[in-house]
Design a protein around this motif. Sequence first.
Motif, mmCIF file in Angstrom:
data_model
loop_
_atom_site.group_PDB
_atom_site.id
_atom_site.type_symbol
_atom_site.label_atom_id
_atom_site.label_comp_id
_atom_site.label_asym_id
_atom_site.label_seq_id
_atom_site.Cartn_x
_atom_site.Cartn_y
_atom_site.Cartn_z
ATOM 1 N N UNK A 1 7.182 -12.454 -21.289
ATOM 2 C CA UNK A 1 6.894 -11.051 -21.015
ATOM 3 C C UNK A 1 6.770 -10.769 -19.598
ATOM 4 N N UNK A 2 7.785 -9.967 -19.132
ATOM 5 C CA UNK A 2 7.858 -9.793 -17.808
ATOM 6 C C UNK A 2 6.763 -8.550 -17.475
ATOM 7 N N UNK A 3 6.370 -8.462 -16.097
ATOM 8 C CA UNK A 3 5.449 -7.486 -15.591
ATOM 9 C C UNK A 3 6.432 -6.223 -15.004
ATOM 10 N N UNK A 4 5.620 -4.955 -15.279
ATOM 11 C CA UNK A 4 6.460 -3.899 -14.859
ATOM 12 C C UNK A 4 5.926 -3.426 -13.580
ATOM 13 N N UNK A 5 7.003 -2.935 -12.580
ATOM 14 C CA UNK A 5 6.449 -2.294 -11.241
ATOM 15 C C UNK A 5 5.950 -0.781 -11.707
ATOM 16 N N UNK A 6 5.797 -0.055 -10.404
ATOM 17 C CA UNK A 6 5.336 1.323 -10.573
ATOM 18 C C UNK A 6 6.253 2.141 -11.189
ATOM 19 N N UNK A 7 7.822 1.976 -11.114
ATOM 20 C CA UNK A 7 8.633 3.060 -11.852
ATOM 21 C C UNK A 7 8.890 2.417 -13.439
ATOM 22 N N UNK A 8 8.225 1.459 -13.797
ATOM 23 C CA UNK A 8 8.490 0.959 -14.819
ATOM 24 C C UNK A 8 9.599 -0.154 -15.005
ATOM 25 N N UNK A 9 10.084 -0.716 -14.115
ATOM 26 C CA UNK A 9 10.993 -1.663 -14.005
ATOM 27 C C UNK A 9 10.674 -3.060 -14.320
ATOM 28 N N UNK A 10 11.308 -3.960 -15.330
ATOM 29 C CA UNK A 10 10.714 -5.483 -15.195
ATOM 30 C C UNK A 10 10.948 -6.000 -13.940
ATOM 31 N N UNK A 11 9.888 -6.772 -13.377
ATOM 32 C CA UNK A 11 9.969 -7.707 -12.308
ATOM 33 C C UNK A 11 10.759 -8.871 -12.641
ATOM 34 N N UNK A 12 11.878 -9.348 -11.916
ATOM 35 C CA UNK A 12 12.838 -10.506 -12.171
ATOM 36 C C UNK A 12 11.587 -11.866 -12.106
ATOM 37 N N UNK A 13 11.910 -12.741 -12.729
ATOM 38 C CA UNK A 13 10.861 -13.605 -12.592
ATOM 39 C C UNK A 13 10.972 -14.630 -11.202
ATOM 40 N N UNK A 14 9.909 -15.130 -11.015
ATOM 41 C CA UNK A 14 9.782 -15.718 -9.750
ATOM 42 C C UNK A 14 10.375 -17.414 -9.678
ATOM 43 N N UNK A 15 9.980 -17.759 -10.762
ATOM 44 C CA UNK A 15 10.428 -19.331 -11.078
ATOM 45 C C UNK A 15 10.653 -19.312 -12.629
ATOM 46 N N UNK A 16 12.189 -19.674 -12.661
ATOM 47 C CA UNK A 16 12.808 -19.591 -13.956
ATOM 48 C C UNK A 16 14.184 -20.439 -13.809
ATOM 49 N N UNK A 17 14.636 -20.458 -15.014
ATOM 50 C CA UNK A 17 16.063 -21.380 -14.913
ATOM 51 C C UNK A 17 17.037 -20.189 -14.481
ATOM 52 N N UNK A 18 18.532 -20.707 -14.435
ATOM 53 C CA UNK A 18 19.442 -19.622 -14.165
ATOM 54 C C UNK A 18 19.596 -18.655 -14.919
ATOM 55 N N UNK A 19 19.491 -18.909 -16.135
ATOM 56 C CA UNK A 19 19.711 -17.837 -17.398
ATOM 57 C C UNK A 19 18.608 -16.857 -17.088
ATOM 58 N N UNK A 20 17.540 -17.108 -17.310
ATOM 59 C CA UNK A 20 16.393 -16.288 -17.103
ATOM 60 C C UNK A 20 16.240 -15.508 -15.747
ATOM 61 N N UNK A 21 16.875 -16.126 -14.749
ATOM 62 C CA UNK A 21 16.776 -15.437 -13.360
ATOM 63 C C UNK A 21 17.788 -14.261 -13.496
ATOM 64 N N UNK A 22 19.234 -14.744 -13.919
ATOM 65 C CA UNK A 22 20.115 -13.937 -14.042
ATOM 66 C C UNK A 22 20.088 -12.561 -14.926
ATOM 67 N N UNK A 23 19.220 -13.112 -16.139
ATOM 68 C CA UNK A 23 18.899 -11.669 -16.876
ATOM 69 C C UNK A 23 17.870 -10.979 -16.395
ATOM 70 N N UNK A 24 16.992 -11.554 -15.705
ATOM 71 C CA UNK A 24 15.773 -10.864 -15.262
ATOM 72 C C UNK A 24 16.402 -9.731 -14.114
ATOM 73 N N UNK A 25 17.396 -10.400 -13.328
ATOM 74 C CA UNK A 25 17.723 -9.347 -12.116
ATOM 75 C C UNK A 25 18.726 -8.363 -12.875
ATOM 76 N N UNK A 26 19.532 -8.663 -13.896
ATOM 77 C CA UNK A 26 20.367 -7.498 -14.434
ATOM 78 C C UNK A 26 19.494 -6.630 -15.234
ATOM 79 N N UNK A 27 18.321 -7.047 -15.883
ATOM 80 C CA UNK A 27 17.493 -5.852 -16.293
ATOM 81 C C UNK A 27 16.859 -5.121 -15.293
#
Length: 81
Positions: A1-27
Amino acid sequence: MSTLDEPGRPEPPLAADETETLVGFLEYQRATFAWKCAGLATAGLKATVGVSTMTLGGMLKHLAYVEDHWFSHRIWGNERP
């Protein structure tokens, strides 16, 4: 589960594999665009600023096309219709 920033956007993971990082930044990018366009009516999505002909609606179409191009064509190798 990702952390949400002030406007409610999911924070991309700091340490993850390539797929999780890509999906995190897309989200995160999708949520940023949705946040910026929230509450706009059709007129707002069609509005231009200054001398630019770019609209938020046009930018949304462009972003959808580019995302589809990268995943469907570049990564999966599907032919363009």
